[in-house]
Design a protein around this motif. Structure first.
Motif, short mmCIF file in Angstrom:
data_model
loop_
_atom_site.label_atom_id
_atom_site.label_comp_id
_atom_site.label_asym_id
_atom_site.label_seq_id
_atom_site.Cartn_x
_atom_site.Cartn_y
_atom_site.Cartn_z
N GLY A 37 23.03 4.18 79.13
CA GLY A 37 24.10 3.85 78.06
C GLY A 37 24.14 4.95 78.00
N SER A 38 24.51 4.72 76.51
CA SER A 38 25.16 5.75 75.38
C SER A 38 25.07 6.00 74.05
CB SER A 38 26.53 5.70 76.24
OG SER A 38 27.35 5.62 77.20
N THR A 39 24.68 7.35 73.85
CA THR A 39 24.49 7.29 72.03
C THR A 39 25.49 7.96 71.77
OG1 THR A 39 21.97 7.05 72.81
CG2 THR A 39 22.84 7.95 70.72
N PHE A 40 26.43 7.20 70.54
CA PHE A 40 27.36 8.44 69.40
C PHE A 40 26.59 7.97 68.00
CE2 PHE A 40 29.97 6.44 73.18
CZ PHE A 40 31.14 7.32 72.78
N GLY A 41 26.56 9.53 67.63
CA GLY A 41 26.49 9.34 66.37
C GLY A 41 27.17 10.57 65.95
N PHE A 42 26.78 10.78 64.45
CA PHE A 42 28.04 11.41 63.83
C PHE A 42 26.68 11.94 62.28
CE2 PHE A 42 28.82 7.45 62.01
CZ PHE A 42 28.84 7.79 60.62
N ASP A 43 26.64 13.24 61.41
CA ASP A 43 26.46 13.36 60.92
C ASP A 43 27.28 13.94 59.81
OD1 ASP A 43 27.20 15.87 60.70
OD2 ASP A 43 24.40 16.21 61.87
N LEU A 44 26.33 14.11 58.57
CA LEU A 44 27.12 14.35 57.80
C LEU A 44 25.80 14.99 56.24
CD1 LEU A 44 29.40 10.87 55.87
CD2 LEU A 44 29.89 12.72 57.18
#
Length: 564
Positions: free
Chosen positions: A553-560
């Motif tokens: 599987g895959s993990t897409f992420g972002f932060d702010l």
């Protein structure tokens, strides 16, 4: 003559002379020893015997004990006769002593015996002086010969000490000078040794090598000059500006385009220290700064605003940096084409949005039972029209967003926003497709999350895009996980699926415009969603990433950034 032969002859001759010196010395010593022994054994012992007989003769007077002493010494004397005339005198003593024993009172016999003994003593005294003279002459002769041989040895040794080092050192010094000249690329150096030995052969081999190197250098020099001229011509006719620096950042060359952009003559600044030139030249100062590399510059050139991509290339030789080339690649035509494309896409997308919306409204009206019933086949057609209209609206929306990003007209409404509001809005947007595929949505949201500085609508759109992709690449009845937590002053949002995953070689391009993973080409999509998501998040001061492993599987992420 070979060096080995010279050394063998020299050391061999020295060895022979030393051997002769030793043998002669030993022979002289032995001869002197023998002469001394002869004097002691032959003459001196005779004197002792005669004196003993004279003493016994004086004390005899009928005493038989002195007769025995006389007889014993006479016997020894008879065994030790060595000199001429000594034998006759000894025989006379023997005859007279025999007569004396018969007539002990006969004094004339004693006188005769005493005279004979004195005669024997005279012979031996004379012999002692003679032999002593012989020994002296022998010693003097030996001393003379030894002095001659010693002087010869000193002369030979001195000659070897003076000449032998020179025989070896002079050719070595000449060869060393020749090798130094070769190291300094002076291939005209030659060594002239008039020797028929190993050094002579080495000098001949050196001269052959130097001659070949000289020929090679001259043949290559013409080729190198030709290649240099050709490369300079190619560099000068290029449309890109090129600046060459050495390892100390001194300017080596500027081509015609670079001279025009920088506004300096290449011949005037060649060899000068580039940072010194940068003190009075804005463009050179930008090129010398580390943050001026690998970026686009807008420069007024050719009576218009032009765009150049700055790229710095390190020149290495065997891993060691020997220079640097700065390339100002003219990308103005690409900017013009890209601007035209962006305007075209924005115009087309805007013009398509209205008729597509009308088509979607018309399909919805067809589904309204109040306007009349439709059969099952017609329902499927209306459903297909709705889905295609939704997909076209999504694509036109993404194209409009992309055109806004490219033209810099994106409008962000950054304000403190609740993380839960962003999460809930994204979940609500994908709730229908999650239910269609019977996906289990796990939520791991940390309690009491702080507010983030963000545009709520665009951030929710990004999270919705991640969730939509996760659902799309999950099996029916699968699971996806939505996570949110505060880490080091930033709030991270992560969407994890358990689908096929993405190979590592595709990950670096996953956020590129229009890029789609080859394995996912069969699925619907424009290849712009992740690009827009990345631009939206980075425009708000955030970061986007992806982690994936095939089969896991895959993990897409972002932060702010969070408030406070």
């Amino acid at each position: 003559m070979r060096i080995k032969t010279k050394l063998s002859l020299g050391t061999g001759f020295l060895f022979i002379v030393i051997l002769i010196f030793g043998i002669l010395s030993m022979a002289s010593i032995n001869r002197l020893k023998n002469d001394a022994g002869m004097i002691l054994q032959n003459n001196y012992e005779t004197l002792v015997y005669c004196n003993s007989m004279i003493d016994a003769l004086d004390k005899m007077n009928g005493d038989t004990s002195y007769q025995r002493v006389f007889e014993e010494n006479l016997f020894k004397q008879q065994k030790n006769i060595t000199e001429p005339g000594e034998n006759e005198a000894t025989q006379q003593v023997s005859r007279n002593f025999a007569l004396l024993k018969q007539a002990p009172a006969n004094d004339s016999l004693k006188v005769s015996i005493r005279q004979a003994l004195h005669q024997i003593n005279f012979y031996n005294h004379t012999a002692i002086f003679r032999k002593n003279d012989n020994a002296a002459r022998t010693a003097e002769m030996a001393n003379t010969w030894l002095m001659v041989i010693f002087s010869l040895l000193i002369l030979i040794t001195f000659t070897l000490v003076v000449n032998l080092p020179g025989v070896i050192s002079r050719p070595v010094i000449s060869l060393t000078d020749g090798i130094r000249s070769i190291v300094n690329k002076d291939y005209s150096k030659r060594i002239h040794l008039k020797q028929n030995d190993e050094f002579g052969e080495l000098a001949i081999a050196f001269n052959i090598m130097a001659e070949k190197l000289d020929d090679y250098e001259h043949s290559n020099l013409a080729r190198i000059k030709f290649e240099k001229s050709r490369i300079e011509t190619i560099i000068n006719v290029m449309n890109d500006g090129i600046v060459g620096l050495d390892e100390k950042r001194n300017i080596l060359f500027l081509n015609a385009v670079a001279q025009k952009l920088i506004g300096l003559n290449g011949e005037d600044i060649a060899g000068k220290y580039a940072p010194d030139i940068a003190l009075t030249n804005d463009l050179m100062r930008t090129l010398m700064q580390d943050d001026g590399k690998q970026q686009e510059l807008k420069i007024y050139a050719d009576n218009k605003e032009s765009y150049f991509h700055v790229e710095s290339l390190a020149v290495r030789n065997s891993g060691k940096m020997i220079g640097e080339v700065i390339v100002l690649r003219n990308i103005t035509p690409f900017h013009e084409l890209n601007e035209a494309k962006t305007n075209f896409i924005a115009t087309v997308s805007h013009e398509l949005k209205t008729p597509i919306s009308s088509i979607k409204i018309g399909a919805q009206l067809l589904s309204d039972q109040r306007l009349g019933g439709v059969n099952d086949e017609q329902k499927e057609l209306v459903k297909g029209i709705n889905e295609d209209a939704d997909r076209l609206l999504k694509i036109t929306g993404e194209l409009l967003n992309m055109s806004q990003l490219e033209t810099g007209h994106i409008q962000l409404k950054a304000e403190p926003v609740s993380c839960l509001d962003i999460v809930e809005e994204a979940i609500h947007s994908v709730q229908f497709i999650i239910q269609q595929k019977n996906i289990r949505l796990g939520k791991e949201i940390s309690p009491n999350l702080p507010l983030v500085i963000a545009d709520k609508d665009k951030t929710s759109w990004v999270l919705t895009n991640f969730l939509t992709n996760a659902v799309k690449h999950s099996q029916n009845g699968g699971e996806i996980v939505l996570e949110a937590e505060s880490v080091d002053g930033r709030v991270q949002f992560r969407v994890k699926d358990f689908g096929k995953g993405i190979e590592e070689k595709f990950l670096p391009r996953i956020f590129d415009r229009y890029y789609r993973v080859p394995e996912h080409l069969t699925s619907a999509g424009s290849g712009l969603g992740l690009t827009i998501a990345k631009e939206f998040i980075e425009a708000q001061g955030g970061r986007v990433w992806v982690k994936s492993m095939p089969g896991a599987g895959s993990t897409f992420g972002f932060d702010l950034p969070q408030t406070g």
